[in-house]
Design a protein around this motif. Sequence first.
Motif, PDB file in Angstrom:
ATOM      1  N   PRO A 145       0.803  -1.232   0.000  1.00 46.51           N
ATOM      2  CA  PRO A 145       0.000   0.000   0.000  1.00 46.51           C
ATOM      3  C   PRO A 145       0.835   1.281   0.000  1.00 46.51           C
ATOM      4  N   LYS A 146       1.950   1.299   0.707  1.00 44.19           N
ATOM      5  CA  LYS A 146       2.742   2.534   0.770  1.00 44.19           C
ATOM      6  C   LYS A 146       3.591   2.761  -0.473  1.00 44.19           C
ATOM      7  N   TYR A 147       3.585   1.777  -1.389  1.00 48.87           N
ATOM      8  CA  TYR A 147       4.363   1.925  -2.627  1.00 48.87           C
ATOM      9  C   TYR A 147       3.475   1.964  -3.874  1.00 48.87           C
ATOM     10  N   GLY A 160      -1.927   1.997  -7.802  1.00 45.97           N
ATOM     11  CA  GLY A 160      -0.876   1.230  -8.435  1.00 45.97           C
ATOM     12  C   GLY A 160      -1.485   0.224  -9.401  1.00 45.97           C
ATOM     13  N   ARG A 161      -0.629  -0.449 -10.201  1.00 48.66           N
ATOM     14  CA  ARG A 161      -1.110  -1.487 -11.125  1.00 48.66           C
ATOM     15  C   ARG A 161      -0.474  -2.824 -10.770  1.00 48.66           C
ATOM     16  N   LYS A 178      -6.439 -12.890  -3.748  1.00 45.59           N
ATOM     17  CA  LYS A 178      -5.348 -12.399  -2.894  1.00 45.59           C
ATOM     18  C   LYS A 178      -5.400 -10.879  -2.743  1.00 45.59           C
ATOM     19  N   LEU A 179      -5.717 -10.181  -3.819  1.00 43.12           N
ATOM     20  CA  LEU A 179      -5.851  -8.721  -3.728  1.00 43.12           C
ATOM     21  C   LEU A 179      -6.900  -8.339  -2.684  1.00 43.12           C
ATOM     22  N   LEU A 184      -5.890  -4.859  -0.883  1.00 43.01           N
ATOM     23  CA  LEU A 184      -5.194  -4.043  -1.867  1.00 43.01           C
ATOM     24  C   LEU A 184      -6.111  -3.550  -2.987  1.00 43.01           C
ATOM     25  N   THR A 185      -7.396  -3.858  -2.906  1.00 38.37           N
ATOM     26  CA  THR A 185      -8.291  -3.513  -4.010  1.00 38.37           C
ATOM     27  C   THR A 185      -8.487  -2.011  -4.168  1.00 38.37           C
TER      28      THR A 185
END
Length: 337
Positions: A145-147, A160-161, A178-179, A184-185
């Motif tokens: 998340p921080k990247y 992000g992608r 997993k996302l 991370l969605t």
Amino acid sequence: MTSIKKLLGGSLLALAVLTQSAHAADKTAPILFGDITWESGSLITEILRTIVEKGYGYPTDKLPGSTVSLEAALAKNDIQVIGEEWAGRSPAWVKAESEGKVYGLGNIVKGATEGWYVPEFVIKGDAARGIKPLAPDLKSVADLPKYKDVFKDPESPNQGRFLNSPSGWTSEIVNTQKLKAYKLTDSYVNFRTGSGAALDAEVSSSIRRGQPVLFYYWSPTPLLGRFKLIKLQEPPFNEAAWKSLSDASNPNPIGSASLAAHLAIGVSEPFHKQYPELVAFFEKVDLPIDQLNKTLGEMSEKRQEPAAVAKSFLKDHPEIWSAWVPADVAKKVTAGL
């Protein structure tokens, strides 16, 4: 276009079904292999087909399809062989195997793996190319998340992608789950490439340009033979979590590393009964992963056809494949090449 593809796919499967009566009567009908779209699967399929044709004298052919459709076709004996089956991954395979409709033969590539990767220079930099570390503390999926700005999606700059597998692959379902499991969605776009080749091209292009890229990948592949990559850490494998990840309908998946890879040759139950000599051959297939990755890397760099590379591999490495078959079969293969 979709209707044409469906019609073509249906026609091919219908043709495959019609051939089964011939299979029941004799062994003159072609043995149908799944036409796998990723590089290692394509190469292994051609290696197997060449040995079956040259060494055992059986005709073969291929039927195209996604992982999911090919597994379904195998269970119905619409095809007889899947050259690289990640056994135990999909619920469809597990169900068909438990019912005795399919068999996973051998352990054809030991040391195979899969996961989420980034180029090494994203974390460590590359002084020779003038690239500074962009995510020096990136170690696990929990750090992603921080990247998100490092892996910025060009069509959605606030996210992000993540480069997922193509739709229709079992791994695409797992990665999508997993996302969700890693929450991370919101921070990453779940981007599906159109094919295995498109995924490879996207990743390769980014690495050559020195651009950061976050992606799913696996080994054996050309990519792992050509570039320095780092696999991100995930929670330890958990069987219950894996079931939630492989089930696309599960609304609350649990994060976990993927099931340990077992690459086998998938065959249908009628094939298993009808071709005991080929079953014995398939059970002995053992491709050294380093040699396979190297061969795949060269195939990709030179843009060679898998069938041609398979023949070259068999000519150049009899010490590998001759142990899989009886001596008289090996002589026929060598003569046929």
